[in-house]
Write an enzyme that holds these catalytic residues in place. Structure first.
Site, PDB file in Angstrom:
ATOM      1  N   GLU A 313       0.817  -1.224   0.000  1.00 28.13           N
ATOM      2  CA  GLU A 313       0.000   0.000   0.000  1.00 28.13           C
ATOM      3  C   GLU A 313       0.851   1.274   0.000  1.00 28.13           C
ATOM      4  O   GLU A 313       0.308   2.364  -0.110  1.00 28.13           O
ATOM      5  CB  GLU A 313      -0.956   0.051   1.205  1.00 28.13           C
ATOM      6  CG  GLU A 313      -2.013  -1.015   1.234  1.00 28.13           C
ATOM      7  CD  GLU A 313      -2.989  -0.842   2.397  1.00 28.13           C
ATOM      8  OE1 GLU A 313      -3.048   0.257   3.009  1.00 28.13           O
ATOM      9  OE2 GLU A 313      -3.709  -1.803   2.704  1.00 28.13           O
ATOM     10  N   GLY A 314       2.165   1.166   0.189  1.00 30.14           N
ATOM     11  CA  GLY A 314       3.007   2.347   0.365  1.00 30.14           C
ATOM     12  C   GLY A 314       3.376   2.586   1.811  1.00 30.14           C
ATOM     13  O   GLY A 314       4.008   3.594   2.134  1.00 30.14           O
TER      14      GLY A 314
END
Length: 349
Positions: A313-314
């Protein structure tokens, strides 16, 4: 896509000016290690030793993969839209971290099969999911180019809005399979050597994933020397969009943080397309997935964090921000040799 030709080397004068500023601080030369180097690299990207990363955003590209039909994941593609909705509405894993570190989170639908039931997701859908790369190319050439262009456009839009550092992120069930396939070709290693368990496959599931990648490579005969063909045949829409984001960072002079192995695979494809864009990338962490270290080494990048992270997701990319903030506090405000009337350190041979 013609904008890729605009990519130029970063500013060496700004890099040296930042290094000179570090050398004035009352401490042993280079004693803040890789973090000093990252500030110098950001200075070179921004063209000034007055580094500014106060406006930050995480861009999470969301898409689905036809390869899920081969049983390479624990769950189905419907989960992509559920997670994308949570990211867009601010309730997912990355949002908790982004809030703490004052980063905006932008969820982008570039290719989900099921639409997220929210109006807070940025709609840039190219097509509803990729093809199954064991039977056909993942994308058409037009679809791949569209996805790359989307990533470049978003980098341009964020630059225009005042954002000065971007973290890359992704959401897409099945994307560790696509990333491992890309890594196998880019690193010239057999799939068994670089394929991980993703979200937690059993031994049987892992073997099925490896065999799936082998079949895809055998069908399409991709090559690292043909990065567009490689991305088109084995990649994903969110991976292609991240590739564009990394290229866009280089075009518009904004640092882009690499997250985990999927982000690193996209960065490595961008590097194959335009090696100079590696100067605009920051490696946050070395993922727990087997391909991660090799992909970073290919781009001559060193991660700051090595903690076995593989959440996606980062999230790992955002963890670099407080380290950079702390480093900038030292860079801007620490006492100098001149202030303390101390003789400066010199480099010893």
């Amino acid at each position: 896509m013609k904008r890729i030709q605009q990519i130029k080397h970063t500013d060496l004068m700004a890099y040296q000016a930042a290094k000179n500023q570090w050398d004035l601080i009352a401490k042993p030369l280079g004693s803040f290690g890789l973090l000093e180097e990252l500030i110098q690299r950001i200075a070179a990207i921004q063209g000034t030793p007055d580094v500014d990363i106060s406006r930050r955003a995480a861009v999470v590209f969301c898409a689905d993969h036809g390869i899920v039909a081969e049983g390479v994941t624990q769950c189905g593609s419907d989960v992509t839209a559920i997670c994308a909705k949570a990211i867009a509405e601010g309730t997912s894993n990355i949002n908790a971290i982004a809030t703490e570190f004052h980063a905006e989170v932008i969820a982008v639908d570039v290719g989900m099969i099921h639409d997220a039931e929210t109006d807070k997701i940025l709609q840039r859908k190219v097509v509803s999911g990729t093809g199954n790369f064991t039977k056909e190319p993942a994308m058409t050439e037009e679809q791949m180019c569209h996805a790359i262009t989307t990533g470049i456009d978003i980098a341009e839009e964020l630059k225009a809005s005042g954002v000065n550092i971007i973290a890359s992120g992704e959401m897409g069930i099945g994307n560790t399979t696509a990333a491992a396939a890309l890594a196998s070709v880019l690193l010239d290693l057999p799939p068994a050597a670089i394929t991980g368990r993703g979200a937690g496959l059993s031994d049987e599931g892992l073997q099925r994933k490896i065999c799936t990648i082998q079949r895809g490579i055998a069908l399409h005969h991709p090559s690292a020397s043909r990065p567009f063909h490689l991305l088109q045949t084995l990649g994903g829409l969110e991976i292609a969009a991240m590739t564009g984001l990394f290229l866009g960072g280089a075009i518009y002079h904004i640092p882009v943080i690499i997250d985990g192995v999927i982000s690193a695979a996209a960065a490595a494809v961008a590097y194959q397309i335009a090696p100079i864009c590696g100067e605009y990338m920051l490696a946050s962490h070395c993922s727990g997935e087997p391909a991660a270290s090799g992909l970073l080494q290919k781009m001559h990048l060193q991660a700051v964090i090595d903690a076995g992270l593989r959440l996606g997701e980062g999230t790992g990319g955002l963890l670099l921000l407080p380290l950079l903030d702390g480093t900038l506090a030292l860079y801007r405000h620490a006492h100098t040799f001149e202030q303390e009337h101390i003789e400066r350190y010199t480099k010893q041979s």
